[in-house]
Design a protein around this motif. Structure first.
Motif, mmCIF file in Angstrom:
data_model
loop_
_atom_site.group_PDB
_atom_site.id
_atom_site.type_symbol
_atom_site.label_atom_id
_atom_site.label_comp_id
_atom_site.label_asym_id
_atom_site.label_seq_id
_atom_site.Cartn_x
_atom_site.Cartn_y
_atom_site.Cartn_z
ATOM 1 N N VAL B 21 18.241 41.986 24.513
ATOM 2 C CA VAL B 21 19.619 41.757 24.940
ATOM 3 C C VAL B 21 19.658 40.462 25.733
ATOM 4 O O VAL B 21 18.829 40.245 26.617
ATOM 5 C CB VAL B 21 20.114 42.932 25.819
ATOM 6 N N HIS B 22 20.600 39.595 25.396
ATOM 7 C CA HIS B 22 20.800 38.372 26.175
ATOM 8 C C HIS B 22 22.062 38.528 27.003
ATOM 9 O O HIS B 22 23.055 39.082 26.517
ATOM 10 C CB HIS B 22 20.976 37.164 25.253
ATOM 11 N N GLY B 23 22.056 38.018 28.229
ATOM 12 C CA GLY B 23 23.252 38.020 29.076
ATOM 13 C C GLY B 23 23.601 39.409 29.560
ATOM 14 O O GLY B 23 22.872 40.378 29.340
ATOM 15 N N SER B 24 24.765 39.519 30.242
ATOM 16 C CA SER B 24 25.182 40.824 30.736
ATOM 17 C C SER B 24 26.708 40.878 30.791
ATOM 18 O O SER B 24 27.371 39.859 30.620
ATOM 19 C CB SER B 24 24.595 41.073 32.133
ATOM 20 N N GLY B 25 27.237 42.059 31.011
ATOM 21 C CA GLY B 25 28.695 42.260 31.105
ATOM 22 C C GLY B 25 29.394 41.855 29.824
ATOM 23 O O GLY B 25 28.927 42.181 28.725
ATOM 24 N N GLU B 26 30.478 41.109 29.968
ATOM 25 C CA GLU B 26 31.284 40.667 28.830
ATOM 26 C C GLU B 26 30.462 39.857 27.821
ATOM 27 O O GLU B 26 30.677 39.947 26.628
ATOM 28 C CB GLU B 26 32.444 39.785 29.341
ATOM 29 N N ALA B 27 29.531 39.068 28.363
ATOM 30 C CA ALA B 27 28.798 38.110 27.516
ATOM 31 C C ALA B 27 27.539 38.709 26.893
ATOM 32 O O ALA B 27 26.729 38.006 26.329
ATOM 33 C CB ALA B 27 28.429 36.884 28.334
ATOM 34 N N THR B 28 27.365 40.038 26.993
ATOM 35 C CA THR B 28 26.157 40.657 26.465
ATOM 36 C C THR B 28 26.048 40.474 24.953
ATOM 37 O O THR B 28 27.011 40.697 24.227
ATOM 38 C CB THR B 28 26.152 42.171 26.770
ATOM 39 N N VAL B 29 24.878 40.041 24.528
ATOM 40 C CA VAL B 29 24.635 39.910 23.093
ATOM 41 C C VAL B 29 23.375 40.704 22.737
ATOM 42 O O VAL B 29 22.321 40.509 23.344
ATOM 43 C CB VAL B 29 24.435 38.427 22.696
ATOM 44 N N HIS B 30 23.522 41.620 21.794
ATOM 45 C CA HIS B 30 22.364 42.381 21.330
ATOM 46 C C HIS B 30 21.734 41.644 20.160
ATOM 47 O O HIS B 30 22.183 41.777 19.031
ATOM 48 C CB HIS B 30 22.787 43.782 20.896
ATOM 49 N N ALA B 31 20.715 40.848 20.455
ATOM 50 C CA ALA B 31 20.093 40.049 19.394
ATOM 51 C C ALA B 31 19.281 40.936 18.453
ATOM 52 O O ALA B 31 19.256 40.721 17.249
ATOM 53 C CB ALA B 31 19.213 38.974 19.998
#
Lengths: 192, 250
Positions: B21-31
Motif C-alpha cells: 500500500v502506498h500513501g494513506s487516507g484519501e490518497a491510499t493506493v493498493h499497488a
C-alpha cells in the motif's frame, strides 16, 4: 483455403494416390489440418469431374495414382498468384461471441475476455514451445507455426483492446483506483 | 519434463499473500493485494497486465528493492522480512540478477568489467570475478566482445551483456522488466530464447514482466495482474511431445 487447392498443389510435384496425398498434406502443414482419407477421395472425385486431375495408372497394390491435367496446372498457378480473399475465411466465432455477450443480460463480458485471453496465451505458449524445439531446416513447419503464433498474438492484442474499451465504458467494480498510467486515466475518463 | 515443482529444493522465489500500500487516507493506493506466487528452480514465469496493474511493484518486492506492507517474500528459502537492511542487500547481490528496459550498463567499463563489477562489490577477487564474467559472457554467446565498450555494441549485444551481468556467479533468480523494450522483434526473441535456455539448462529461475504476449509465451506459465490482484494463470506447459500428439491447430 480449400482442401481442393491443397491437393492440386501437392500433385504439382508429380502423381500421387489418396493415402499419400493425405499424409503429405498433414506433414507439410505440421498436422494443423488433419484430413480423413474419405475427404481426400471425395475431393479427388470432384477434381476429376472438373477435369483438373485424371487417373494415371495403379501400382501392384492397386493404389490409383492421380495426375494434374493442363487445366489442373493452370488452376494451381492461379491459386498461388491470387491473394486469399478475406471474406472467404470462416466467420470469427470469438468476435461474434463478444458482440453477443455485450447485449446479453447477466453475462460478465470482462470475464469472457479474460478467460479467452488466458486460453489464447496458453496456445501461444504451446506454439512457442514447439517453435523453440523445431529444426531450422524444416521451413514449412516453422512458417505454419509462425502463422499460428502471429494469429494468437493478434487475438490477445485485440482482447486487450476490448478490455480497455470495456473499462472506459463501464468502470471496474474495484474499490480502489489503479496506481499509475493508463488504468487510472481510463477510470477518470469513465467517471466524467 | 522440467522440474515444475521440486519438493527437495523448494521454490527459488515465493510471495506469500503479499500486499503493498502506498500513501494513506484519501490518497491510499493498493499497488498489490494478497498476491501469492511461487517460482520453482528452472521455471520462467511471465507477468502480464495493463499499465498500473502492479507488475513492476511485484518485481521490486521480489528482488528486495522494496518491502511489502503485509505478507512475506522468500528468496531461496530466506524470508526477507527477517533480515537487516544490509543482509537483504547482500542476499540481493548474491542471489538476484536484474535486467531492465534501460540496461544501466556503465559506458566507461568494458563488457567484462560491467559483468564482473557486482561480483567485485561482493568481495570476490578481481581475477576470479573476471573469469566468472568471461564464463557468463560465453554463455550468452558474446565471449569475443568481452573487451568492447557498450557504445561499440549493437542493442542486442548490450542486452546480452546486461543478461550476463544478471546471471554472473552463483545467482539463480533473474528478474526482468520489459527486457526486450527497445529491441526489434528478432533481437527481442533471441533475448527470450536466452532466458529460456538459462532456465532449462542453467537451472536459473526467472520472472519476466512484459506487455508483449509473444514474449510472455516463452515462459512456462503466464500470470495476469489487474488492479494489484492476480486474476488468472495459464498453469504449467505440457510437454512438447504431448502437444504434437494432439495436432496443434485443434
Amino acid at each position: 483455403m480449400s482442401i481442393r487447392h491443397g491437393l492440386l498443389a501437392l500433385l504439382e510435384d508429380g502423381p500421387r494416390y489418396g493415402y499419400q496425398l493425405r499424409a503429405e498434406f498433414e506433414s507439410r502443414t505440421g498436422g494443423t489440418w488433419p484430413l480423413n482419407v474419405g475427404q481426400v477421395y471425395t475431393t479427388l472425385a470432384r477434381l476429376e469431374r472438373d477435369e483438373l486431375v485424371q487417373p494415371a495408372g495403379a501400382d501392384d497394390e492397386g493404389h490409383v495414382f492421380y495426375a494434374l491435367t493442363a487445366g489442373g496446372h493452370t488452376e494451381v498457378r492461379t491459386w498461388f498468384t491470387t491473394p486469399v480473399q478475406r471474406e472467404s475465411r470462416p466467420r470469427d466465432e470469438l468476435a461474434i461471441k463478444l458482440a453477443l455477450a455485450i447485449a446479453t443480460p447477466g453475462v460478465d463480458v470482462r470475464a469472457v475476455v479474460q478467460r479467452q485471453r488466458t486460453d489464447t496465451l496458453r496456445a501461444l505458449r504451446d506454439y512457442t514451445r514447439l517453435k523453440a524445439r523445431a529444426d531450422e531446416p524444416d521451413l514449412a513447419w516453422l512458417l505454419v507455426l509462425d502463422s499460428l503464433i502471429f494469429q494468437a498474438e493478434a487475438e490477445v492484442r485485440w482482447l486487450d483492446h476490448c478490455e480497455a474499451r470495456l473499462t472506459r465504458r463501464t468502470p471496474a467494480p474495484s474499490p480502489s483506483r489503479a496506481r499509475t498510467g493508463g488504468a487510472r486515466r481510463t477510470t477518470e475518463e469513465a467517471s466524467r | 519434463m522440467k522440474p515444475a515443482t521440486n519438493p527437495t529444493s523448494g521454490p527459488v522465489l515465493q510471495l506469500r499473500d503479499v500486499s503493498r500500500v502506498h500513501g494513506s487516507g484519501e490518497a491510499t493506493v493498493h499497488a498489490l493485494r494478497g498476491v501469492s506466487l511461487a517460482v520453482a528452480a528452472g521455471e520462467l514465469v511471465a507477468v502480464m497486465g495493463p499499465s498500473g496493474s502492479g507488475k513492476s511493484t511485484l518485481l521490486t518486492l521480489a528482488g528486495g528493492l522494496d518491502t511489502p506492507t503485509s505478507g512475506q517474500v522468500v528468496v531461496e528459502g530466506v524470508e526477507l522480512g527477517t533480515l537487516t537492511r544490509a543482509a537483504v542487500a547482500a542476499l540481493r547481490r548474491r542471489s538476484v540478477g536484474y535486467v531492465f528496459q534501460d540496461l544501466n550498463l556503465i559506458p566507461a567499463l568494458t563488457a567484462a568489467e560491467n559483468v564482473s563489477l557486482p561480483r567485485e562489490l561482493d568481495g570476490v577477487r578481481t581475477r576470479v570475478a573476471r573469469r566468472e564474467a568471461l564464463d557468463a559472457l560465453a554463455e550468452v554467446g558474446i565471449a569475443d566482445l568481452a573487451d568492447r565498450f557498450p557504445d561499440d555494441m549493437s542493442g542486442g549485444q548490450q542486452q546480452r551483456v546486461a543478461i550476463a551481468r544478471a546471471l554472473v556467479g552463483p545467482r539463480r533468480l533473474v528478474l526482468a522488466d520489459e527486457p526486450t523494450g527497445a529491441l526489434d522483434s528478432e533481437t527481442g526473441e533471441s533475448v527470450l530464447r536466452l532466458l529460456r535456455r538459462r532456465c532449462d539448462e542453467g537451472g536459473a529461475s526467472g520472472v519476466l514482466v512484459t506487455h508483449e504476449a509473444r514474449h510472455a509465451a516463452w515462459a512456462d506459465r503466464v500470470v495476469f495482474l489487474r488492479d494489484g490482484v492476480l486474476v488468472d494463470d495459464t498453469g504449467y506447459a505440457p510437454s512438447a511431445d504431448s502437444l504434437l500428439g494432439h495436432g496443434v491447430g485443434q
